[in-house]
Design a protein around this motif. Sequence first.
Motif, PDB file in Angstrom:
ATOM      1  N   TYR A   1      10.914   7.822  -9.592  1.00  0.00           N
ATOM      2  CA  TYR A   1      12.186   8.203 -10.098  1.00  0.00           C
ATOM      3  C   TYR A   1      12.991   8.992  -8.878  1.00  0.00           C
ATOM      4  CZ  TYR A   1      10.881   5.735 -13.957  1.00  0.00           C
ATOM      5  OH  TYR A   1      10.521   4.415 -14.758  1.00  0.00           O
ATOM      6  N   GLY A   2      12.405   9.580  -7.787  1.00  0.00           N
ATOM      7  CA  GLY A   2      13.172  10.451  -6.610  1.00  0.00           C
ATOM      8  C   GLY A   2      14.001   9.783  -5.828  1.00  0.00           C
ATOM      9  N   THR A   3      15.219  10.033  -5.740  1.00  0.00           N
ATOM     10  CA  THR A   3      16.095   9.341  -4.976  1.00  0.00           C
ATOM     11  C   THR A   3      16.003   9.609  -3.580  1.00  0.00           C
ATOM     12  OG1 THR A   3      18.045   9.560  -6.401  1.00  0.00           O
ATOM     13  CG2 THR A   3      18.707   9.122  -4.090  1.00  0.00           C
ATOM     14  N   VAL A   4      15.801  10.844  -3.173  1.00  0.00           N
ATOM     15  CA  VAL A   4      15.285  11.194  -1.768  1.00  0.00           C
ATOM     16  C   VAL A   4      13.905  10.977  -1.399  1.00  0.00           C
ATOM     17  CG1 VAL A   4      14.972  13.062  -0.130  1.00  0.00           C
ATOM     18  CG2 VAL A   4      17.079  13.230  -1.801  1.00  0.00           C
ATOM     19  N   PHE A   5      12.923  10.909  -2.418  1.00  0.00           N
ATOM     20  CA  PHE A   5      11.517  10.584  -2.350  1.00  0.00           C
ATOM     21  C   PHE A   5      11.609   9.267  -2.064  1.00  0.00           C
ATOM     22  CE2 PHE A   5       7.463   9.439  -3.267  1.00  0.00           C
ATOM     23  CZ  PHE A   5       6.703  10.475  -3.264  1.00  0.00           C
ATOM     24  N   ASN A   6      12.134   8.320  -2.594  1.00  0.00           N
ATOM     25  CA  ASN A   6      12.143   7.027  -2.430  1.00  0.00           C
ATOM     26  C   ASN A   6      12.888   6.392  -1.114  1.00  0.00           C
ATOM     27  OD1 ASN A   6      10.404   6.175  -4.549  1.00  0.00           O
ATOM     28  ND2 ASN A   6      12.022   6.372  -6.018  1.00  0.00           N
ATOM     29  N   THR A   7      13.540   7.333  -0.637  1.00  0.00           N
ATOM     30  CA  THR A   7      14.530   6.994   0.786  1.00  0.00           C
ATOM     31  C   THR A   7      13.608   7.627   1.892  1.00  0.00           C
ATOM     32  OG1 THR A   7      16.640   7.620  -0.165  1.00  0.00           O
ATOM     33  CG2 THR A   7      16.497   7.624   2.095  1.00  0.00           C
ATOM     34  N   VAL A   8      12.928   8.385   1.580  1.00  0.00           N
ATOM     35  CA  VAL A   8      12.109   8.927   2.823  1.00  0.00           C
ATOM     36  C   VAL A   8      10.692   8.325   2.931  1.00  0.00           C
ATOM     37  CG1 VAL A   8      10.708  11.040   3.534  1.00  0.00           C
ATOM     38  CG2 VAL A   8      13.037  11.409   2.996  1.00  0.00           C
ATOM     39  N   ALA A   9      10.193   7.845   1.867  1.00  0.00           N
ATOM     40  CA  ALA A   9       8.610   7.164   1.747  1.00  0.00           C
ATOM     41  C   ALA A   9       8.599   6.157   2.431  1.00  0.00           C
ATOM     42  CB  ALA A   9       8.419   6.946   0.381  1.00  0.00           C
ATOM     43  N   PRO A  10       9.530   4.931   2.580  1.00  0.00           N
ATOM     44  CA  PRO A  10       9.220   3.744   3.242  1.00  0.00           C
ATOM     45  C   PRO A  10       9.027   4.100   4.869  1.00  0.00           C
ATOM     46  CG  PRO A  10      10.936   3.499   1.663  1.00  0.00           C
ATOM     47  CD  PRO A  10      10.852   4.861   1.640  1.00  0.00           C
ATOM     48  N   GLY A  11       9.601   5.159   5.349  1.00  0.00           N
ATOM     49  CA  GLY A  11       9.718   5.287   6.762  1.00  0.00           C
ATOM     50  C   GLY A  11       8.953   6.529   7.333  1.00  0.00           C
ATOM     51  N   THR A  12       8.142   7.152   6.266  1.00  0.00           N
ATOM     52  CA  THR A  12       7.274   8.210   6.762  1.00  0.00           C
ATOM     53  C   THR A  12       5.965   8.206   6.043  1.00  0.00           C
ATOM     54  OG1 THR A  12       9.210   9.444   6.872  1.00  0.00           O
ATOM     55  CG2 THR A  12       7.058  10.669   6.879  1.00  0.00           C
ATOM     56  N   ASP A  13       4.908   8.464   6.723  1.00  0.00           N
ATOM     57  CA  ASP A  13       3.479   8.694   6.123  1.00  0.00           C
ATOM     58  C   ASP A  13       3.697   9.936   5.013  1.00  0.00           C
ATOM     59  OD1 ASP A  13       0.966   8.919   5.189  1.00  0.00           O
ATOM     60  OD2 ASP A  13       0.063   9.735   7.187  1.00  0.00           O
ATOM     61  N   LEU A  14       4.087   9.612   3.923  1.00  0.00           N
ATOM     62  CA  LEU A  14       4.432  10.702   2.918  1.00  0.00           C
ATOM     63  C   LEU A  14       3.319  10.875   1.731  1.00  0.00           C
ATOM     64  CD1 LEU A  14       6.333  12.731   1.545  1.00  0.00           C
ATOM     65  CD2 LEU A  14       7.561  10.722   0.367  1.00  0.00           C
ATOM     66  N   SER A  15       2.686  11.787   1.534  1.00  0.00           N
ATOM     67  CA  SER A  15       1.597  11.916   0.509  1.00  0.00           C
ATOM     68  C   SER A  15       1.605  13.419   0.035  1.00  0.00           C
ATOM     69  CB  SER A  15       0.309  11.281   0.974  1.00  0.00           C
ATOM     70  OG  SER A  15       0.053  12.096   1.942  1.00  0.00           O
ATOM     71  N   GLY A  16       1.172  13.488  -1.111  1.00  0.00           N
ATOM     72  CA  GLY A  16       0.783  14.784  -1.652  1.00  0.00           C
ATOM     73  C   GLY A  16      -0.098  15.125  -2.879  1.00  0.00           C
ATOM     74  N   VAL A  17       0.007  16.002  -3.417  1.00  0.00           N
ATOM     75  CA  VAL A  17      -0.754  16.085  -4.939  1.00  0.00           C
ATOM     76  C   VAL A  17       0.173  17.082  -5.717  1.00  0.00           C
ATOM     77  CG1 VAL A  17      -3.047  16.146  -3.686  1.00  0.00           C
ATOM     78  CG2 VAL A  17      -1.717  18.148  -4.040  1.00  0.00           C
ATOM     79  N   LEU A  18      -0.031  16.725  -6.785  1.00  0.00           N
ATOM     80  CA  LEU A  18       0.875  17.948  -8.068  1.00  0.00           C
ATOM     81  C   LEU A  18      -0.632  18.445  -8.750  1.00  0.00           C
ATOM     82  CD1 LEU A  18       3.544  17.044 -10.456  1.00  0.00           C
ATOM     83  CD2 LEU A  18       1.410  18.045 -11.337  1.00  0.00           C
ATOM     84  N   ARG A  19      -0.469  19.846  -8.813  1.00  0.00           N
ATOM     85  CA  ARG A  19      -1.787  20.291  -9.234  1.00  0.00           C
ATOM     86  C   ARG A  19      -1.368  21.850 -10.341  1.00  0.00           C
ATOM     87  NH1 ARG A  19      -3.069  25.457  -7.079  1.00  0.00           N
ATOM     88  NH2 ARG A  19      -1.969  25.909  -5.401  1.00  0.00           N
ATOM     89  N   ARG A  20      -2.134  22.130 -11.037  1.00  0.00           N
ATOM     90  CA  ARG A  20      -1.873  23.177 -11.914  1.00  0.00           C
ATOM     91  C   ARG A  20      -2.072  24.558 -11.070  1.00  0.00           C
ATOM     92  NH1 ARG A  20      -2.636  22.347 -17.034  1.00  0.00           N
ATOM     93  NH2 ARG A  20      -4.260  20.905 -16.549  1.00  0.00           N
ATOM     94  N   LYS A  21      -0.922  25.405 -11.298  1.00  0.00           N
ATOM     95  CA  LYS A  21      -1.172  26.719 -10.797  1.00  0.00           C
ATOM     96  C   LYS A  21      -2.515  27.534 -11.084  1.00  0.00           C
ATOM     97  CE  LYS A  21       1.475  31.152 -10.371  1.00  0.00           C
ATOM     98  NZ  LYS A  21       2.444  32.082 -11.175  1.00  0.00           N
ATOM     99  N   ASN A  22      -2.880  28.123 -10.153  1.00  0.00           N
ATOM    100  CA  ASN A  22      -4.196  28.802 -10.006  1.00  0.00           C
ATOM    101  C   ASN A  22      -5.272  27.939  -9.915  1.00  0.00           C
ATOM    102  OD1 ASN A  22      -2.839  31.448 -10.200  1.00  0.00           O
ATOM    103  ND2 ASN A  22      -2.591  30.937 -12.410  1.00  0.00           N
ATOM    104  N   GLU A  23      -5.264  26.684  -9.889  1.00  0.00           N
ATOM    105  CA  GLU A  23      -6.299  25.571  -9.447  1.00  0.00           C
ATOM    106  C   GLU A  23      -6.351  25.576  -7.893  1.00  0.00           C
ATOM    107  OE1 GLU A  23      -5.567  21.838 -10.771  1.00  0.00           O
ATOM    108  OE2 GLU A  23      -6.182  22.068 -12.589  1.00  0.00           O
ATOM    109  N   THR A  24      -7.608  25.670  -7.549  1.00  0.00           N
ATOM    110  CA  THR A  24      -8.110  25.485  -5.940  1.00  0.00           C
ATOM    111  C   THR A  24      -7.621  24.177  -5.792  1.00  0.00           C
ATOM    112  OG1 THR A  24      -9.710  27.158  -6.356  1.00  0.00           O
ATOM    113  CG2 THR A  24      -9.950  25.990  -4.270  1.00  0.00           C
ATOM    114  N   PRO A  25      -6.761  24.338  -4.265  1.00  0.00           N
ATOM    115  CA  PRO A  25      -6.515  22.764  -3.856  1.00  0.00           C
ATOM    116  C   PRO A  25      -7.717  21.914  -3.627  1.00  0.00           C
ATOM    117  CG  PRO A  25      -5.502  24.784  -2.569  1.00  0.00           C
ATOM    118  CD  PRO A  25      -6.331  25.313  -3.549  1.00  0.00           C
TER     119      PRO A  25
END
Length: 143
Positions: A119-143
């Motif tokens: 549902y992110g406007t900017v996220f969905n604008t950037v994603a089609p033209g860029t290799d966009l990826s990432g994670v959502l994690r809990r604070k104090n968890e090791t990445p």
Amino acid sequence: MISTPTKMQFHVVSRRESAHASSAACKNAHIDLDTDLDGNPDAFNPAELLLAALSACMIKGIERVTPILKFQLRGVEVRVHGVRQDVPPRMESIRYEIVVDTDEPDRRLDLLHDNVKKYGTVFNTVAPGTDLSGVLRRKNETP
């Protein structure tokens, strides 16, 4: 007669103030822009503004869905890293890490991340033209 909802509209005005400085304004807000060819450490350059807009979009999306999901959190931090391609000049890849300070279970973290991506406007604008990826994690968890 069925009425169609009014589409959101945005308006920003940017001005060159000198060969070393520019600024942008919208609503009651103002931001200095790094448009100096030698760079300006006291302002965001265009690529940094894009990354800031993406991170703000993620945080705003979280703010929007947490009441709906009854998701409890104490804080959010978004870290974004972009890599610029020279020819043609463009943002080649963007990696992000969303760190949420929460006691919610992992499945709820996954649900929050899905909502940010969907549902992110900017996220969905950037994603089609860029290799966009990432994670959502809990604070104090090791990445």
